[in-house]
Design a protein around this motif. Structure first.
Motif, PDB file in Angstrom:
ATOM      1  N   ALA A 111       0.811  -1.226   0.000  1.00 29.81           N
ATOM      2  CA  ALA A 111       0.000   0.000   0.000  1.00 29.81           C
ATOM      3  C   ALA A 111       0.840   1.269   0.000  1.00 29.81           C
ATOM      4  O   ALA A 111       0.346   2.347  -0.360  1.00 29.81           O
ATOM      5  N   ASP A 112       2.121   1.162   0.384  1.00 29.22           N
ATOM      6  CA  ASP A 112       2.979   2.339   0.448  1.00 29.22           C
ATOM      7  C   ASP A 112       3.628   2.660  -0.895  1.00 29.22           C
ATOM      8  O   ASP A 112       4.232   3.720  -1.043  1.00 29.22           O
ATOM      9  N   VAL A 113       3.506   1.790  -1.877  1.00 28.40           N
ATOM     10  CA  VAL A 113       4.212   1.994  -3.147  1.00 28.40           C
ATOM     11  C   VAL A 113       3.545   3.105  -3.949  1.00 28.40           C
ATOM     12  O   VAL A 113       2.349   3.063  -4.216  1.00 28.40           O
ATOM     13  N   ALA A 114       4.358   4.093  -4.357  1.00 27.11           N
ATOM     14  CA  ALA A 114       3.859   5.201  -5.170  1.00 27.11           C
ATOM     15  C   ALA A 114       3.783   4.816  -6.638  1.00 27.11           C
ATOM     16  O   ALA A 114       2.841   5.198  -7.339  1.00 27.11           O
ATOM     17  N   PHE A 115       4.797   4.094  -7.122  1.00 27.24           N
ATOM     18  CA  PHE A 115       4.750   3.618  -8.499  1.00 27.24           C
ATOM     19  C   PHE A 115       5.671   2.417  -8.658  1.00 27.24           C
ATOM     20  O   PHE A 115       6.548   2.157  -7.835  1.00 27.24           O
ATOM     21  N   THR A 116       5.434   1.685  -9.745  1.00 28.10           N
ATOM     22  CA  THR A 116       6.257   0.539 -10.091  1.00 28.10           C
ATOM     23  C   THR A 116       6.902   0.782 -11.456  1.00 28.10           C
ATOM     24  O   THR A 116       6.417   1.570 -12.266  1.00 28.10           O
ATOM     25  N   TYR A 117       8.002   0.087 -11.679  1.00 34.34           N
ATOM     26  CA  TYR A 117       8.599   0.079 -13.009  1.00 34.34           C
ATOM     27  C   TYR A 117       9.308  -1.249 -13.220  1.00 34.34           C
ATOM     28  O   TYR A 117       9.601  -1.975 -12.261  1.00 34.34           O
ATOM     29  N   GLY A 118       9.548  -1.585 -14.473  1.00 39.61           N
ATOM     30  CA  GLY A 118      10.241  -2.818 -14.803  1.00 39.61           C
ATOM     31  C   GLY A 118      11.260  -2.593 -15.891  1.00 39.61           C
ATOM     32  O   GLY A 118      11.607  -1.457 -16.208  1.00 39.61           O
ATOM     33  N   ARG A 119      11.711  -3.672 -16.496  1.00 34.58           N
ATOM     34  CA  ARG A 119      12.685  -3.559 -17.576  1.00 34.58           C
ATOM     35  C   ARG A 119      11.965  -3.307 -18.902  1.00 34.58           C
ATOM     36  O   ARG A 119      10.746  -3.408 -18.994  1.00 34.58           O
ATOM     37  N   ASP A 120      12.760  -2.985 -19.918  1.00 37.68           N
ATOM     38  CA  ASP A 120      12.189  -2.711 -21.223  1.00 37.68           C
ATOM     39  C   ASP A 120      12.887  -3.539 -22.294  1.00 37.68           C
ATOM     40  O   ASP A 120      13.965  -4.086 -22.066  1.00 37.68           O
ATOM     41  N   VAL A 121      12.252  -3.629 -23.448  1.00 36.87           N
ATOM     42  CA  VAL A 121      12.865  -4.211 -24.634  1.00 36.87           C
ATOM     43  C   VAL A 121      12.874  -3.124 -25.702  1.00 36.87           C
ATOM     44  O   VAL A 121      11.928  -2.340 -25.808  1.00 36.87           O
ATOM     45  N   ALA A 122      13.946  -3.037 -26.459  1.00 43.71           N
ATOM     46  CA  ALA A 122      14.091  -1.977 -27.457  1.00 43.71           C
ATOM     47  C   ALA A 122      13.829  -2.512 -28.855  1.00 43.71           C
ATOM     48  O   ALA A 122      14.214  -3.633 -29.189  1.00 43.71           O
ATOM     49  N   ILE A 123      13.149  -1.693 -29.670  1.00 42.84           N
ATOM     50  CA  ILE A 123      13.000  -2.008 -31.083  1.00 42.84           C
ATOM     51  C   ILE A 123      13.377  -0.768 -31.891  1.00 42.84           C
ATOM     52  O   ILE A 123      13.268   0.362 -31.404  1.00 42.84           O
ATOM     53  N   GLU A 124      13.828  -0.999 -33.109  1.00 42.92           N
ATOM     54  CA  GLU A 124      14.333   0.079 -33.943  1.00 42.92           C
ATOM     55  C   GLU A 124      13.371   0.397 -35.080  1.00 42.92           C
ATOM     56  O   GLU A 124      12.772  -0.496 -35.687  1.00 42.92           O
ATOM     57  N   GLY A 125      13.242   1.676 -35.367  1.00 45.72           N
ATOM     58  CA  GLY A 125      12.490   2.124 -36.524  1.00 45.72           C
ATOM     59  C   GLY A 125      11.050   1.655 -36.526  1.00 45.72           C
ATOM     60  O   GLY A 125      10.353   1.692 -35.512  1.00 45.72           O
TER      61      GLY A 125
END
Length: 329
Positions: A111-125
């Motif tokens: 309940a104390d978490v303001a936001f979450t984030y994770g890893r990403d995958v990159a794509i080109e063009g």
């Protein structure tokens, strides 16, 4: 399951908009709303948006006749949000299947978490969204307490967070407020610092989003990108510690720490430019010396030890027989 609101601000990204919206609408969240705000695009964005809304009642549209700038879209989305959680997703990026459910599950539990984030995958063009291996259902995560999260930014002079993966508790977003128009290039850094004042941050050990790199959103000139990004980071830090961060018990110390971290990042970015024979090294060194004169005498080796990606960069460079690339992104 909690409810989630997603904002997609769009300007002339009609070629990406459908895939982005589909990545949201296919999420396994029962209570989901999607708002697409088109900022008077001159391509086929408005028509694409209408087609998306016509086939899914969860989609709302705001199709502007006049371009009011990106901040107007961001902040209108904040006003519109009313669900438990909120995500701003640019039209050229996308979500990984299950991303919203994983983020919501962690915030429901913590309940104390303001936001979450994770890893990403990159794509080109204009490449299609790739197939991504299924991510864990019960995802491991690491909690960063408010001050520790802010201090880490200050020590490194950068956030290593994929923006499209950030799911925010809507009540916290409302308290933290709007994106600041006076920071056209680093408004996200300032907002993430403000959000962190209201709770912990959960770092999910999984891929949550994809980031598309293309000519319209990435500078092809490395020198400009590096030094301008570092300057914009410095502006965000100064803005935060001039306003909300000033009231932190040790705000003055953290402000000095941020100036040091940004200077040391500029120093090692300059070294990397020299290694690769690219222009811009002198401008970066001048910035480092201005923010922290000591770097002109003593190389800030401690900064490399604090960067979690230093060894990875060195190993990668050594494996292909090059001098270690220690560019500080």
């Amino acid at each position: 399951m909690s409810s989630v609101d997603v904002l997609i601000p769009n300007y002339n990204y009609g070629r990406y908009l459908r895939a982005c919206a589909d990545s949201v609408l296919s999420q396994d969240i029962d209570d989901l709303r999607l708002l697409i705000i088109d900022n008077a695009s001159t391509d086929d964005s408005a028509q694409v948006a209408r087609e998306i809304a016509a086939r899914d009642p969860r989609v709302e549209l705001r199709l502007r006749r006049e371009n009011l700038g990106p901040h107007s879209s961001f902040n209108e989305g904040i006003d519109w949000a009313q669900s438990d959680y909120f995500l701003l997703l640019f039209a050229d990026d996308f979500l990984v299947p299950g991303a919203l459910r994983r983020a919501a599950a962690v915030m429901d539990r913590e309940a104390d978490v303001a936001f979450t984030y994770g890893r990403d995958v990159a794509i080109e063009g204009d490449a299609s969204i790739p197939d991504i291996d299924p991510q864990p259902v019960d995802v491991p995560y690491r909690l960063h307490r408010s001050r520790a999260f802010i201090e880490r930014f200050c020590r490194l002079g950068v956030f290593q967070i994929p923006g499209p993966s950030i799911v925010i508790r809507t009540s916290v977003q409302k308290r933290a407020g709007y994106y600041r128009t006076e920071l056209p290039h680093s408004d996200d850094y300032d907002l993430w610092l403000r959000l962190a004042l209201h709770g912990s941050i959960a770092e999910l050990d999984c891929i949550q989003a994809g980031i598309r790199s293309h000519g319209a959103n990435r500078s092809s000139e490395l020198r400009t990108r590096q030094i301008m990004h570092i300057l914009h980071t410095a502006e965000a830090a100064e803005c935060f510690f001039t306003h909300e961060g000033r009231d932190m018990p040790d705000g003055a110390y953290l402000r000095r720490l941020a100036r040091r971290g940004i200077a040391e990042r500029a120093y090692w970015s300059a070294v990397s430019h020299i290694q690769r024979g690219e222009p811009g090294a002198m401008e970066l060194l001048k910035l480092a010396f201005r923010l922290r004169p000591q770097t002109a005498i003593l190389p800030p080796l401690g900064y490399l030890l604090r960067r979690p990606d230093t060894m990875r960069r060195i190993k990668k460079s050594l494996s292909i027989g090059k001098m270690p690339d220690i560019r500080m992104a």
